[in-house]
Design a protein around this motif. Structure first.
Motif, PDB file in Angstrom:
ATOM      1  N   SER A 141       0.715  -1.321  -0.095  1.00  0.00           N
ATOM      2  CA  SER A 141      -0.093   0.127  -0.079  1.00  0.00           C
ATOM      3  C   SER A 141       0.931   1.134   0.039  1.00  0.00           C
ATOM      4  O   SER A 141       0.437   2.219  -0.681  1.00  0.00           O
ATOM      5  N   ILE A 142       1.773   1.158   0.793  1.00  0.00           N
ATOM      6  CA  ILE A 142       2.886   2.445   0.837  1.00  0.00           C
ATOM      7  C   ILE A 142       3.364   2.490  -0.677  1.00  0.00           C
ATOM      8  O   ILE A 142       3.667   3.768  -1.041  1.00  0.00           O
ATOM      9  N   LEU A 254      -4.989   2.189   4.401  1.00  0.00           N
ATOM     10  CA  LEU A 254      -3.665   2.988   4.272  1.00  0.00           C
ATOM     11  C   LEU A 254      -3.866   3.839   2.974  1.00  0.00           C
ATOM     12  O   LEU A 254      -3.382   4.937   2.852  1.00  0.00           O
ATOM     13  N   ILE A 255      -4.577   3.385   1.926  1.00  0.00           N
ATOM     14  CA  ILE A 255      -4.469   4.182   0.684  1.00  0.00           C
ATOM     15  C   ILE A 255      -5.657   5.113   0.735  1.00  0.00           C
ATOM     16  O   ILE A 255      -5.544   6.001   0.142  1.00  0.00           O
TER      17      ILE A 255
ATOM     18  N   GLN B 227       3.649   7.001   8.486  1.00  0.00           N
ATOM     19  CA  GLN B 227       3.089   7.725   7.240  1.00  0.00           C
ATOM     20  C   GLN B 227       1.989   8.857   7.769  1.00  0.00           C
ATOM     21  O   GLN B 227       1.852   9.844   7.166  1.00  0.00           O
ATOM     22  N   ALA B 228       1.373   8.503   8.744  1.00  0.00           N
ATOM     23  CA  ALA B 228       0.365   9.539   9.174  1.00  0.00           C
ATOM     24  C   ALA B 228       1.174  10.590  10.069  1.00  0.00           C
ATOM     25  O   ALA B 228       0.457  11.817   9.805  1.00  0.00           O
ATOM     26  N   GLU B 229       1.985  10.269  10.679  1.00  0.00           N
ATOM     27  CA  GLU B 229       2.617  11.554  11.467  1.00  0.00           C
ATOM     28  C   GLU B 229       3.237  12.224  10.753  1.00  0.00           C
ATOM     29  O   GLU B 229       3.613  13.599  11.093  1.00  0.00           O
ATOM     30  N   TRP B 235       9.247  11.380   1.745  1.00  0.00           N
ATOM     31  CA  TRP B 235       9.244  10.223   1.083  1.00  0.00           C
ATOM     32  C   TRP B 235      10.370   9.143   1.219  1.00  0.00           C
ATOM     33  O   TRP B 235      10.189   8.122   1.235  1.00  0.00           O
ATOM     34  N   GLY B 236      11.476   9.978   1.100  1.00  0.00           N
ATOM     35  CA  GLY B 236      12.624   9.165   1.518  1.00  0.00           C
ATOM     36  C   GLY B 236      12.778   8.356   2.429  1.00  0.00           C
ATOM     37  O   GLY B 236      13.190   7.133   2.535  1.00  0.00           O
TER      38      GLY B 236
END
Lengths: 313, 271
Positions: A141-142, A254-255, B227-229, B235-236
């Motif tokens: 997903s990421i 996630l997406i 990813q949320a924080e 992105w790296g």
């Protein structure tokens, strides 16, 4: 269900038989029955008990403290089937599940066909196509979030380059669905590919050789020889895919977060939201029972019609 | 025109292989680039370094997540192996009344989706005081009908002569199980361990509901947390984290590859 033949010693030696009857592992069973206890206890507490509680919860209205307030019979079920969001969720889940399962199998079949033909570097291609097997739904997903990110994603850059108007696919209902289907097909490819590769090896090479002489195209060979020959594997995969995809949660979380406008709010995600965001356990439980019925029917078909299923999942 | 056909075939094979591994390769590539270059869309950048990995390890709890996943996956796999071995042993080597019925009870659990049991299970774990703990993350998964079936299949292949000899030698159940059954089923047990370890390494829904702090949060949910924080869309670093989480999986798969090739392609659709 197979059962082993009871061990018998075909020997005239009376002494041996006597020893045997004293020490027969099979009949000396009382002590070993305790071996079942650990699994049974865990299944009782964490599978059967929660299933019963979910059924009971689905018959009660939930109060603000998350307790069963009063018995409402099937009212929760009536309510969810009147709820346009749940109906949409159910419909879109079915569409997603069937499109994804069929696409995964078709793509995996084509890849497996390409790889089984006599080629150099077979091992490399096999590894490449099987590589998605170990990738978790979260990592996949990421990766797809990155590919389709509206500001830095490569796909978006490409769409801009060819002059597409709508580049943020995540804000469009079909776009979000498309990304979920694509990521899901990609993720499931390795497993389906490896299974089909195994099945394809059972198709005699000579069939293709004859077809080759008759001037059949690759497509014709696949459709007329491969598909009928491996139909049990295809059916097995189809059912396994359906069962797995019906529980899709991670990619949605996630997406898309179920959006836009609940278009990708699949059943498993809807249950989670109603339970842990809205704390409406009654509604969430009745939705969970609907999911259980669908999964149970599919699993039953799997057990009933695919002999491998019980043993290979 | 056979060579034309061959070229055509290789073109498709290479094209499709590239497409298949592209998401992973792009992830790896992005993890090596400075975030500034990614943000500018400069993917042809030559500023390759491991800075994102160092950044991920120093500024995020990714190592903690990996430790948590390692601890939980190992505990579950061991617990499952013991519990499923014992159950499968009974179903294969012991005769008793209601065996069929009891086996059916195990079978039924495979028809009941875990997703439908999360509310009561959450409440159970809470009442045990196991929320946000290794116990809560592992113990509910110690029993597995699928695991029992898998081992049962392997145990059924053990020749009945071996059982007879063990009886003559006067072995008890424990010695027969440890000395004969388990060594004989070695390859299935390796497959079992790999499959279970990967399944639990990749678990998402249950840890999402039952863990609240980085002290117990495993990798997959940790990825969501990062990813949320991350408000700056670094992105790296996110990609470096994802790749770090992926590496143990790949190691396990590479080790297990030769067992999977034996035709037992366990696995399953991921949710």
């Amino acid at each position: 269900m197979q059962s082993r033949k009871t061990a018998t010693l075909h020997t005239p030696n009376i002494k041996l038989t006597a020893v045997k009857s004293k020490l027969n592992l099979r009949q000396n069973s009382k002590s070993a029955l305790w071996f079942l206890a650990p699994s049974l206890i865990i299944l009782l507490i964490f599978t059967f008990y929660p299933m019963v509680v979910t059924v009971i919860n689905s018959l009660f209205a939930t109060n603000v403290r998350g307790e069963n307030a009063r018995f409402v019979g099937l009212a929760n079920y009536v309510q969810i089937f009147k709820d346009p969001v749940f109906i949409k969720s159910l419909g879109h889940t079915f569409a997603y599940v069937f499109i994804t399962s069929i696409l995964t199998i078709i793509v995996a079949l084509l890849l497996a066909r390409l790889v089984t033909q006599r080629i150099k570097g077979q091992a490399f291609f096999r590894t490449a196509f099987a590589s998605t097997m170990g990738i978790s739904a979260a990592v996949a997903s990421i990766l797809f979030l990155f590919l389709f990110n509206p500001s830095v994603g490569l796909v978006v850059t490409f769409l801009k380059a060819i002059g597409a108007k709508q580049t943020n696919l995540l804000v469009s209902p079909t776009g979000a669905m498309f990304i979920l289907i694509l990521s899901s097909v990609w993720m499931g490819l390795g497993f389906a590919f490896l299974n089909l590769l195994g099945a394809l090896q059972s198709v005699p090479e000579s069939y293709y050789e004859v077809a080759e002489i008759a001037g059949w195209s690759n497509w014709m060979q696949t459709w007329k020889i491969t598909v009928p020959m491996i139909s049990p594997t295809l059916f097995f995969l189809f059912v396994v895919e359906i069962i797995g995809k019906f529980k899709t949660f991670t990619a949605v979380d996630l997406i898309t977060g179920g959006g836009p406008d609940n278009n990708t709010n699949f059943v498993a995600y809807k249950i989670y939201q109603d339970a842990f965001a809205s704390h409406n356990f009654g509604i969430a439980s009745s939705e969970a029972i609907v999911l259980t019925i669908v999964i149970a029917i599919a699993t039953w078909i799997q057990f009933r019609y695919t002999e491998r299923s019980v043993f290979y999942k | 025109m056979t060579w034309l056909k061959t070229i055509n075939r290789y073109f498709w094979l290479i094209f499709l292989a590239v497409i298949t591994i592209a998401p992973i390769l792009l992830g790896v590539w992005a993890s090596l680039l400075p975030t500034a270059d990614i943000a500018a869309g400069n993917f042809m950048s030559t500023h390759i370094s491991l800075a994102n990995y160092i950044g991920a390890i120093q500024t995020t709890p990714v190592l903690r997540y990996i430790t948590n996943s390692f601890v939980t996956s190992t505990l579950i796999t061991l617990g499952e192996l013991v519990f499923c071995t014992l159950a499968a042993y009974v179903f294969v080597f012991i005769d008793f009344r209601c065996k069929k019925q009891l086996f059916f009870v195990f079978l039924i659990t495979m028809m009941l989706p875990f997703e439908a049991q999360i509310i009561p299970n959450f409440q159970t774990i809470r009442s045990f005081g196991w929320l946000n703990s290794y116990a809560g993350l592992t113990i509910p998964f110690f029993a597995s009908a699928f695991g029992v079936f898998m081992l049962r299949q392997a145990f059924l292949k053990i020749p009945s002569e071996l059982q007879e000899y063990s009886e003559i030698l006067g072995m008890n159940h424990t010695r027969f199980l440890m000395g004969i059954v388990l060594p004989y089923s070695r390859s299935t047990i390796v497959t079992f361990v790999i499959y279970m370890f990967l399944t639990h390494w990749n678990a998402y829904l249950w840890p999402l509901i039952t863990t609240f702090t980085d002290a117990y949060r495993p990798t997959q949910v940790g990825l969501k947390q990062l990813q949320a924080e991350d408000t700056f869309s670094n992105w790296g670093v996110i990609m470096a984290t994802a790749i770090l989480i992926l590496i143990p999986t790949l190691i396990v798969l590479i080790i297990g590859q030769r067992y999977f090739k034996k035709g037992l392609n366990v696995g399953g659709a991921k949710g």
